[in-house]
Design an enzyme around this catalytic site. Structure first.
Site, PDB file in Angstrom:
ATOM      1  N   GLY A  46       0.795  -1.218   0.000  1.00  0.00           N
ATOM      2  CA  GLY A  46       0.000   0.000   0.000  1.00  0.00           C
ATOM      3  C   GLY A  46       0.829   1.270   0.000  1.00  0.00           C
ATOM      4  O   GLY A  46       0.485   2.251  -0.676  1.00  0.00           O
ATOM      5  N   CYS A  57       1.825   1.986  11.520  1.00  0.00           N
ATOM      6  CA  CYS A  57       2.948   2.789  11.042  1.00  0.00           C
ATOM      7  C   CYS A  57       3.257   3.958  11.972  1.00  0.00           C
ATOM      8  O   CYS A  57       4.292   4.594  11.853  1.00  0.00           O
ATOM      9  CB  CYS A  57       2.658   3.303   9.630  1.00  0.00           C
TER      10      CYS A  57
END
Length: 384
Positions: free
Chosen positions: A57, A320
């Site tokens: 992604g 993240c």
């Protein structure tokens, strides 16, 4: 990984052919890649020629943002504005920050409402200030933290009214809600394999036919000369298998997960009376498998670690951003104050989740909250 994805992956590992080679093993690998491309396109209601395989992604988002910006600036130098929602994943936000710092882009963060949604009228107003200067718009299909679903087709229609390309990060949406590239109106769409039960390190960017996209990498000219590099044939096969299975079971699984999520939220509310829910209300405007809750008087990191000690894994935001001592940018953009944002957790439910997982959470949530509040009070008294 899903069993279907593991089976496809291990079967392809047995043959080491390079899909760009003309010899027999290369042709076998090419057949696997192209059949997988067709399967993924069918799952996402796209044309096979619109599927560009990537390493995940983050790469897809960077390819879309930078590739579209460079192509648009080259064709029309005046187009230097980039509009993205304030609640995007860091893969988008950090990419546009780099464009601003290194490429003289003018980045504008589109405000969201209290649920985390960009309203079409807000996008229209931002574009209308100087339509001919906008290079691209990017708004995620579904937010990865609070689960709010955006009106992607309406937003894309607004951008197209002004002749502007529209990208959406659909990583969190595919497999959770119906996603059709054909019907979305988006010009580019990001998807990631591991969110669907596929392998980590595999993804795709769907790109409309005829759309010019500058490459990030140069080399052998694979993937429409947009993304050079030897294709990961086993990863491609596993990705397609996972996507096909996830999309096929999505209608039934969404109902099951929404019921499980609503049960989790209701029982946490009954156990911790002052808890606050974040994001859109239960229904089509929210992903079925995400519950995002604020526990006043607690630090999210403390809650996370205390729950983890009981075998319950949750998150204070996207993975993240884990380990970064700052409140969620998503909640702040929604108008949540910093203290409340720091005391928030995301509970994610998926295909392996069951009622027993909710029971396990409810058994420990109140003692964990009480302990986190005591720790917070002591930290406050000690001044740090």
């Amino acid at each position: 990984m899903r069993p279907e994805a593991v089976a496809a992956y291990t079967a392809a590992l047995a043959d080491g052919g390079n899909a760009s080679s003309l010899h027999a093993s290369g042709r076998r690998a090419r057949r696997v890649v192209e059949e997988s491309r067709e399967a993924l396109a069918a799952a996402l209601r796209a044309r096979p020629s619109e599927v560009v395989f990537t390493a995940g992604g983050t790469e897809s988002d960077n390819l879309a943002i930078k590739g579209l910006y460079w192509a648009r600036r080259a064709a029309e130098p005046r187009r230097h504005r980039v509009l993205v929602s304030a609640v995007e994943h860091r893969a988008i936000l950090d990419a546009v920050v780099w464009l601003a710092e290194a490429q003289d882009a003018q980045v504008e963060l589109l405000p969201v409402d209290s649920t985390g949604m960009v309203r079409p009228d807000v996008l229209a107003a931002a574009i209308a200030r100087d339509p001919d200067s906008v290079a691209l718009v990017s708004v995620m299909w579904a937010n990865n933290e609070v689960g709010t679903v955006s009106p992607v087709a309406e937003l894309a229609a607004v951008a197209h009214r002004y002749g502007i390309v529209f990208h959406t990060d659909a990583v969190q949406a595919v497999g959770s809600i119906p996603v059709s590239f054909e019907d979305s109106g988006a010009d580019a769409l990001t998807v990631s394999a591991h969110k669907l039960g596929g392998p980590i390190g595999m993804g795709a960017l769907l790109v409309r036919r005829g759309l010019v996209l500058a490459p990030l990498t140069h080399g052998g000219g694979q993937e429409r000369d947009v993304r050079s590099g030897t294709l990961d044939t086993p990863g491609v096969a596993a990705f397609a298998a996972a996507a096909s299975a996830a999309v096929a079971e999505q209608p039934v699984e969404a109902v099951r997960l929404a019921a499980l999520r609503d049960d989790l939220v209701a029982r946490v509310f009954a156990t911790v009376p002052d808890v606050v829910a974040n994001g859109a209300p239960s229904g089509p405007g929210r992903l079925p498998g995400i519950a995002h809750l604020t526990f006043p008087g607690c630090e999210g990191d403390s809650l996370l670690l205390l729950l983890d000690a009981h075998g319950i894994e949750c998150s204070t935001g996207s993975a993240c951003s884990a380990g970064v001592a700052r409140p969620s940018h998503v909640l702040l953009a929604m108008g949540v104050d910093e203290a409340r944002a720091r005391g928030s957790l995301r509970f994610s439910l998926g295909r392996t989740s069951a009622a027993g997982d909710v029971d396990a959470l409810i058994r420990v949530i109140m003692p964990v909250v009480n302990r986190a509040r005591r720790a917070g009070a002591l930290a406050g008294l000690s001044g740090g």
